[in-house]
Design a protein around this motif. Structure first.
Motif, PDB file in Angstrom:
ATOM      1  N   ARG A   3      95.085 -40.711 -60.914  1.00 33.91           N
ATOM      2  CA  ARG A   3      93.817 -41.355 -61.264  1.00 33.91           C
ATOM      3  C   ARG A   3      94.020 -42.852 -61.400  1.00 33.91           C
ATOM      4  O   ARG A   3      95.115 -43.341 -61.500  1.00 33.91           O
ATOM      5  CB  ARG A   3      93.313 -40.788 -62.582  1.00 33.91           C
ATOM      6  CG  ARG A   3      93.126 -39.296 -62.514  1.00 33.91           C
ATOM      7  CD  ARG A   3      92.657 -38.774 -63.834  1.00 33.91           C
ATOM      8  NE  ARG A   3      91.281 -39.181 -64.081  1.00 33.91           N
ATOM      9  CZ  ARG A   3      90.564 -38.733 -65.089  1.00 33.91           C
ATOM     10  NH1 ARG A   3      91.068 -37.899 -65.943  1.00 33.91           N
ATOM     11  NH2 ARG A   3      89.322 -39.149 -65.259  1.00 33.91           N
ATOM     12  N   GLY A   4      92.913 -43.567 -61.450  1.00 36.81           N
ATOM     13  CA  GLY A   4      92.971 -44.999 -61.712  1.00 36.81           C
ATOM     14  C   GLY A   4      92.865 -45.799 -60.438  1.00 36.81           C
ATOM     15  O   GLY A   4      93.683 -45.666 -59.544  1.00 36.81           O
ATOM     16  N   LEU A   5      91.843 -46.655 -60.379  1.00 31.69           N
ATOM     17  CA  LEU A   5      91.625 -47.429 -59.153  1.00 31.69           C
ATOM     18  C   LEU A   5      92.382 -48.748 -59.177  1.00 31.69           C
ATOM     19  O   LEU A   5      92.241 -49.552 -58.275  1.00 31.69           O
ATOM     20  CB  LEU A   5      90.128 -47.708 -58.972  1.00 31.69           C
ATOM     21  CG  LEU A   5      89.236 -46.491 -58.777  1.00 31.69           C
ATOM     22  CD1 LEU A   5      87.818 -46.941 -58.492  1.00 31.69           C
ATOM     23  CD2 LEU A   5      89.751 -45.628 -57.644  1.00 31.69           C
ATOM     24  N   ASN A   6      93.176 -48.989 -60.201  1.00 31.33           N
ATOM     25  CA  ASN A   6      93.898 -50.258 -60.284  1.00 31.33           C
ATOM     26  C   ASN A   6      95.247 -50.197 -59.595  1.00 31.33           C
ATOM     27  O   ASN A   6      95.910 -51.211 -59.440  1.00 31.33           O
ATOM     28  CB  ASN A   6      94.074 -50.667 -61.743  1.00 31.33           C
ATOM     29  CG  ASN A   6      94.776 -49.586 -62.551  1.00 31.33           C
ATOM     30  OD1 ASN A   6      94.733 -48.411 -62.180  1.00 31.33           O
ATOM     31  ND2 ASN A   6      95.403 -49.980 -63.625  1.00 31.33           N
ATOM     32  N   LEU A  11      96.335 -44.782 -55.375  1.00 30.01           N
ATOM     33  CA  LEU A  11      95.281 -44.590 -54.383  1.00 30.01           C
ATOM     34  C   LEU A  11      95.832 -43.931 -53.129  1.00 30.01           C
ATOM     35  O   LEU A  11      95.217 -43.025 -52.563  1.00 30.01           O
ATOM     36  CB  LEU A  11      94.641 -45.933 -54.021  1.00 30.01           C
ATOM     37  CG  LEU A  11      93.493 -46.385 -54.914  1.00 30.01           C
ATOM     38  CD1 LEU A  11      93.120 -47.827 -54.593  1.00 30.01           C
ATOM     39  CD2 LEU A  11      92.277 -45.478 -54.739  1.00 30.01           C
ATOM     40  N   LEU A  14      96.476 -40.309 -53.859  1.00 28.69           N
ATOM     41  CA  LEU A  14      95.219 -39.547 -53.889  1.00 28.69           C
ATOM     42  C   LEU A  14      94.711 -39.272 -52.477  1.00 28.69           C
ATOM     43  O   LEU A  14      94.332 -38.147 -52.134  1.00 28.69           O
ATOM     44  CB  LEU A  14      94.162 -40.322 -54.683  1.00 28.69           C
ATOM     45  CG  LEU A  14      92.742 -39.765 -54.634  1.00 28.69           C
ATOM     46  CD1 LEU A  14      92.664 -38.409 -55.325  1.00 28.69           C
ATOM     47  CD2 LEU A  14      91.755 -40.734 -55.279  1.00 28.69           C
TER      48      LEU A  14
ATOM     49  N   LEU B  14      84.916 -38.477 -53.220  1.00 25.57           N
ATOM     50  CA  LEU B  14      86.299 -38.260 -53.654  1.00 25.57           C
ATOM     51  C   LEU B  14      86.710 -39.269 -54.721  1.00 25.57           C
ATOM     52  O   LEU B  14      87.285 -38.918 -55.750  1.00 25.57           O
ATOM     53  CB  LEU B  14      87.242 -38.370 -52.450  1.00 25.57           C
ATOM     54  CG  LEU B  14      88.743 -38.363 -52.762  1.00 25.57           C
ATOM     55  CD1 LEU B  14      89.182 -37.018 -53.317  1.00 25.57           C
ATOM     56  CD2 LEU B  14      89.561 -38.694 -51.510  1.00 25.57           C
ATOM     57  N   ARG B 134      82.925 -44.763 -63.089  1.00 22.19           N
ATOM     58  CA  ARG B 134      82.957 -45.410 -61.770  1.00 22.19           C
ATOM     59  C   ARG B 134      81.591 -45.450 -61.099  1.00 22.19           C
ATOM     60  O   ARG B 134      80.807 -44.516 -61.220  1.00 22.19           O
ATOM     61  CB  ARG B 134      83.922 -44.675 -60.836  1.00 22.19           C
ATOM     62  CG  ARG B 134      85.347 -44.733 -61.330  1.00 22.19           C
ATOM     63  CD  ARG B 134      86.298 -44.008 -60.391  1.00 22.19           C
ATOM     64  NE  ARG B 134      87.615 -43.877 -61.016  1.00 22.19           N
ATOM     65  CZ  ARG B 134      88.606 -43.128 -60.556  1.00 22.19           C
ATOM     66  NH1 ARG B 134      88.438 -42.444 -59.443  1.00 22.19           N
ATOM     67  NH2 ARG B 134      89.753 -43.076 -61.187  1.00 22.19           N
ATOM     68  N   ASN B 166      88.072 -52.651 -62.197  1.00 19.60           N
ATOM     69  CA  ASN B 166      88.889 -52.489 -60.993  1.00 19.60           C
ATOM     70  C   ASN B 166      87.938 -52.290 -59.831  1.00 19.60           C
ATOM     71  O   ASN B 166      87.098 -51.383 -59.876  1.00 19.60           O
ATOM     72  CB  ASN B 166      89.800 -51.272 -61.112  1.00 19.60           C
ATOM     73  CG  ASN B 166      90.713 -51.359 -62.316  1.00 19.60           C
ATOM     74  OD1 ASN B 166      91.342 -52.390 -62.543  1.00 19.60           O
ATOM     75  ND2 ASN B 166      90.795 -50.292 -63.104  1.00 19.60           N
ATOM     76  N   ILE B 168      87.502 -51.855 -55.619  1.00 15.98           N
ATOM     77  CA  ILE B 168      88.073 -51.693 -54.286  1.00 15.98           C
ATOM     78  C   ILE B 168      86.967 -51.666 -53.238  1.00 15.98           C
ATOM     79  O   ILE B 168      85.845 -51.241 -53.503  1.00 15.98           O
ATOM     80  CB  ILE B 168      88.950 -50.420 -54.154  1.00 15.98           C
ATOM     81  CG1 ILE B 168      88.128 -49.156 -54.379  1.00 15.98           C
ATOM     82  CG2 ILE B 168      90.139 -50.475 -55.099  1.00 15.98           C
ATOM     83  CD1 ILE B 168      88.898 -47.871 -54.085  1.00 15.98           C
ATOM     84  N   GLU B 186      85.388 -49.494 -61.023  1.00 14.50           N
ATOM     85  CA  GLU B 186      85.776 -48.709 -62.203  1.00 14.50           C
ATOM     86  C   GLU B 186      85.760 -49.611 -63.423  1.00 14.50           C
ATOM     87  O   GLU B 186      86.356 -50.677 -63.415  1.00 14.50           O
ATOM     88  CB  GLU B 186      87.189 -48.143 -61.983  1.00 14.50           C
ATOM     89  CG  GLU B 186      87.731 -47.343 -63.141  1.00 14.50           C
ATOM     90  CD  GLU B 186      89.153 -46.842 -62.852  1.00 14.50           C
ATOM     91  OE1 GLU B 186      89.353 -45.634 -62.808  1.00 14.50           O
ATOM     92  OE2 GLU B 186      90.066 -47.694 -62.653  1.00 14.50           O
ATOM     93  N   ARG B 192      92.523 -42.089 -71.574  1.00 19.14           N
ATOM     94  CA  ARG B 192      92.649 -40.966 -70.645  1.00 19.14           C
ATOM     95  C   ARG B 192      93.110 -39.693 -71.319  1.00 19.14           C
ATOM     96  O   ARG B 192      93.669 -39.715 -72.375  1.00 19.14           O
ATOM     97  CB  ARG B 192      93.656 -41.331 -69.530  1.00 19.14           C
ATOM     98  CG  ARG B 192      93.120 -42.485 -68.713  1.00 19.14           C
ATOM     99  CD  ARG B 192      92.868 -42.109 -67.271  1.00 19.14           C
ATOM    100  NE  ARG B 192      91.898 -43.031 -66.689  1.00 19.14           N
ATOM    101  CZ  ARG B 192      92.178 -43.937 -65.755  1.00 19.14           C
ATOM    102  NH1 ARG B 192      93.363 -44.060 -65.269  1.00 19.14           N
ATOM    103  NH2 ARG B 192      91.241 -44.712 -65.284  1.00 19.14           N
TER     104      ARG B 192
END
Lengths: 192, 192
Positions: A3-6, A11, A14, B14, B134, B166, B168, B186, B192
């Protein structure tokens, strides 16, 4: 599931994970400290196989140690060779290949992947991929030569035939220009 | 889990799915034919809540019909209003918001989302988001005004403070210039 988009590394994990099957085969093209090797070994499971490449013995030792701690050594082949050699060694087809480019974290910064060999290794990875399989790449732009390597990877990936490959690039658009770039390539035609 | 790197819609699903909790709240900012509403309703489960916005009655009817077929009407509130109104209606904090911009598939092509209201709606969505939540956006560039809307979304998203968000952006780099663009934001700081 990561998890986590940072995190560029998470990424890629995933996005690549959707193509790795229990009992399948995967490749960590840049073993480094074993992070992606461990991740792939978890996905393929006890019946699967992961090949982990690195040219530095120090990296393979770190990876071996991490695998032993996790009890997953039995499903991983460590290969001390440049990743551009993978077609000679890996028995395909493979579900996924992960590249985490640049230098070994905590290692010698002058020892980095290079645009020429990286592009050859990417092509080798695509050749090994099964239909529906994915290649995930993290490219760093902050070290000397990083920008050139990123340009080479993007040029190669964007030139791939859209009928044969789905190609995405991820940018961290609210960070500085030295942020990593992620490229994921999927070979089309999987029977799902 | 949605698969396939060739679909902007599936990529957003996703990437957003990791932030949606069973029993949580989510928003489909552009109900359209109900595709994302159905996806979010599945993720939040029977105890969760999804708000689905659209300015076209035809879109809300299609969404209602899809939800009834799937037996998930009870967890979705359909709202006939522009998505820039969402802060007045939605009780936050929310786990996720999905925007699928442009015009209604199969509908009147002159009725499209517009850069000004889209950016206001994005800001409203960020205000509603819980930490770790998100916002996922698919922007199309092929229709009149699409490129301007894409530029506006990218400009807004890339200006967000990197300590708070964050961000992207995903490009399909081996397709034509009219390929859709995906942006995912995000909110940082999730426990978490």
């Amino acid at each position: 599931m990561p998890r986590g988009l940072n995190s560029a590394v998470k990424l890629v994990q995933l996005l690549v994970s959707g193509s790795v099957r229990n009992g399948g085969t995967a490749v960590d093209a840049t073993a480094g400290n074993g992070n992606d090797t461990l991740f792939l070994a978890g996905l393929v499971g006890p019946e699967g196989l992961v090949y982990a490449f690195d040219i530095q013995e120090k990296a393979l030792q770190a990876t071996r140690s991490a695998l032993e701690k996790a009890g997953m050594s039995g499903r991983v082949v460590l290969v001390r060779a440049g990743h551009e050699e993978m077609e000679k060694i890996v028995r395909g087809p493979v579900d996924a290949v992960i590249f985490n480019l640049g230098y070994l974290p905590g290692g010698e910064h002058s020892v980095t992947t290079r645009p020429g060999t990286t592009v050859r290794a990417l092509q080798a990875a695509l050749n090994l991929l099964r239909p529906g399989g994915r290649v995930g790449v993290v490219v760093y732009t902050g070290h000397p030569g990083g920008r050139e390597e990123c340009d080479a990877v993007e040029k190669m990936a964007s030139s791939l035939d859209g009928n044969l490959y789905n190609v995405i690039r991820i940018n961290f658009i609210n960070r500085s220009g030295a942020a990593p770039v992620v490229v994921v390539i999927e070979k089309a035609g999987e029977p799902r």
